[in-house]
Design a protein around this motif. Structure first.
Motif, short mmCIF file in Angstrom:
data_model
loop_
_atom_site.label_atom_id
_atom_site.label_comp_id
_atom_site.label_asym_id
_atom_site.label_seq_id
_atom_site.Cartn_x
_atom_site.Cartn_y
_atom_site.Cartn_z
N LEU A 72 0.84 -1.20 0.00
CA LEU A 72 0.00 0.00 0.00
C LEU A 72 0.87 1.25 0.00
N ASP A 73 0.60 2.13 -0.95
CA ASP A 73 1.34 3.38 -1.11
C ASP A 73 0.45 4.53 -0.65
N THR A 74 0.90 5.30 0.34
CA THR A 74 0.11 6.41 0.86
C THR A 74 0.93 7.70 0.85
N LEU A 75 0.23 8.82 1.05
CA LEU A 75 0.87 10.13 1.00
C LEU A 75 0.58 10.92 2.26
N LEU A 76 1.60 11.57 2.79
CA LEU A 76 1.46 12.46 3.93
C LEU A 76 1.79 13.89 3.50
N TYR A 77 0.90 14.82 3.77
CA TYR A 77 1.13 16.23 3.52
C TYR A 77 0.13 17.01 4.34
N ASN A 78 0.19 18.32 4.29
CA ASN A 78 -0.76 19.15 5.05
C ASN A 78 -2.04 19.29 4.24
N PRO A 79 -3.14 18.62 4.63
CA PRO A 79 -4.37 18.65 3.84
C PRO A 79 -5.09 20.00 3.87
N GLU A 80 -4.63 20.89 4.73
CA GLU A 80 -5.22 22.23 4.73
C GLU A 80 -4.68 23.08 3.58
N LEU A 81 -3.59 22.62 2.96
CA LEU A 81 -2.99 23.35 1.86
C LEU A 81 -3.47 22.88 0.49
N ALA A 137 8.84 12.89 -1.45
CA ALA A 137 8.32 12.79 -2.82
C ALA A 137 7.91 14.14 -3.40
N LEU A 138 8.34 15.23 -2.76
CA LEU A 138 7.93 16.55 -3.21
C LEU A 138 8.64 16.92 -4.53
N THR A 139 7.83 17.31 -5.53
CA THR A 139 8.36 17.78 -6.81
C THR A 139 7.70 19.11 -7.15
N ASP A 140 8.10 19.68 -8.27
CA ASP A 140 7.49 20.95 -8.68
C ASP A 140 5.99 20.80 -8.90
N ARG A 141 5.55 19.62 -9.30
CA ARG A 141 4.11 19.39 -9.51
C ARG A 141 3.34 19.61 -8.21
N GLN A 142 3.85 19.07 -7.10
CA GLN A 142 3.16 19.24 -5.82
C GLN A 142 3.35 20.64 -5.25
N ARG A 143 4.48 21.26 -5.55
CA ARG A 143 4.66 22.65 -5.13
C ARG A 143 3.62 23.54 -5.79
N ALA A 144 3.26 23.20 -7.02
CA ALA A 144 2.24 23.98 -7.73
C ALA A 144 0.86 23.82 -7.08
N TRP A 145 0.67 22.74 -6.32
CA TRP A 145 -0.58 22.56 -5.58
C TRP A 145 -0.61 23.42 -4.31
N GLY A 146 0.55 23.96 -3.94
CA GLY A 146 0.65 24.75 -2.73
C GLY A 146 1.31 24.01 -1.58
N LEU A 147 1.83 22.80 -1.86
CA LEU A 147 2.44 22.01 -0.79
C LEU A 147 3.91 22.39 -0.59
N ASP A 148 4.35 22.30 0.66
CA ASP A 148 5.76 22.55 0.97
C ASP A 148 6.46 21.28 1.43
N SER A 149 5.72 20.19 1.56
CA SER A 149 6.32 18.90 1.88
C SER A 149 5.36 17.79 1.44
N LEU A 150 5.93 16.65 1.08
CA LEU A 150 5.14 15.48 0.68
C LEU A 150 5.98 14.24 0.95
N THR A 151 5.43 13.34 1.76
CA THR A 151 6.12 12.09 2.08
C THR A 151 5.31 10.94 1.51
N GLU A 152 5.99 10.05 0.81
CA GLU A 152 5.35 8.86 0.24
C GLU A 152 5.78 7.66 1.07
N ILE A 153 4.82 6.85 1.46
CA ILE A 153 5.08 5.73 2.36
C ILE A 153 4.53 4.44 1.77
#
Length: 255
Positions: free
Chosen positions: A190-199, A230-246
């Motif tokens: 199972l592949d999941t993602l952690l980030y700030n869902p308020e962003l 797992a943070l890339t420019d694609r996720q930065r464009a969503w407004g995220l400043d961090s992304l962890t893939e687990i």
């Protein structure tokens, strides 16, 4: 960092779950319809599709296979994942479910695989596409209309972009379906993602470790295999400043 978080979960489980619930609330009411997913494929808005086998699957494939050959893999919400051909080329068989007919046709055509198409009597309106060269069978239907009565149970499941894509309110229903599809020796990656869902409202949606435990922990053992930035420019464009893939390895508990 992960060990510190684990210590907090053990020492302060109530605090941790309350904090997680507050974060989950940010996306709790988000809904993406099946029609909207089909539109994404029709319009080419499929930035989630990867051109090469997923690195976290490659890194952990031996843990999934556990010495077995000819394993039957299930791919929920399979899209046109090249991982399916990668596994079939290794001698395994694949069954996938996908709502977008375009994704299924593109998978076979992109990989130069000839295929047949026929209706599925047990699922009104559904179609099944079967490869003639590789052992790949893809069902075009609502995932929740699929069951073990259609294809039996599976020795492995690769869940990338599925649990994180379904509507958050449907996660318990989803987990029940996945558990029902697991054979006794199943190994579920199972592949999941952690980030700030308020962003970012999703999809893909935020799925914390605590919820993985609540969804599967009563029936399965859960092992955290790998955690990567797992943070890339694609996720930065969503407004995220961090992304962890687990990736978690989930296996049925021994009776």
């Amino acid at each position: 960092m992960r060990n510190s978080l684990l210590s907090v979960l053990i020492l302060y489980p109530t605090w941790s779950w309350c904090h997680t619930n507050n974060m989950l609330a940010a996306q709790a009411d988000q809904v993406v319809t099946l029609g909207e997913w089909e539109e994404r494929w029709q319009e080419g808005r499929t930035g989630f599709h990867q051109l090469h086998p997923h690195k976290l699957l490659e890194n952990n494939i031996e843990k999934v296979l556990a010495g077995r050959t000819g394993v039957r893999f299930f791919f929920p919400l399979c899209g046109k994942a090249v991982d399916m051909k990668w596994l079939a080329d290794m001698g395994h068989s694949v069954v996938g479910v996908e709502i977008a007919e375009q994704a299924i046709r593109q998978f076979f055509e992109d990989n130069n695989i000839t295929y047949s198409e026929e209706p599925v009597p047990a699922i009104p309106g559904a179609k099944v596409y079967k490869s003639s060269e590789k052992n790949i069978t893809l069902y075009q239907c609502d995932l929740y209309n699929f069951s073990s009565s259609i294809e039996g149970q599976f020795g492995a499941i690769w869940d990338r972009g599925s649990l994180v894509a379904i509507n958050p309110k449907d996660r318990e229903k989803y987990a029940s379906l996945i558990i029902s599809l697991m054979a006794n020796d199943c190994r579920y990656l199972l592949d999941t993602l952690l980030y700030n869902p308020e962003l970012y409202k999703g999809p893909p949606f935020f799925v914390p470790d605590e919820q993985v435990l609540s969804l599967f922990g009563n029936n399965c053992d859960i092992e955290l295999l790998q955690s990567v930035d797992a943070l890339t420019d694609r996720q930065r464009a969503w407004g995220l400043d961090s992304l962890t893939e687990i990736v978690h390895l989930i296996t049925p508990k021994s009776n």
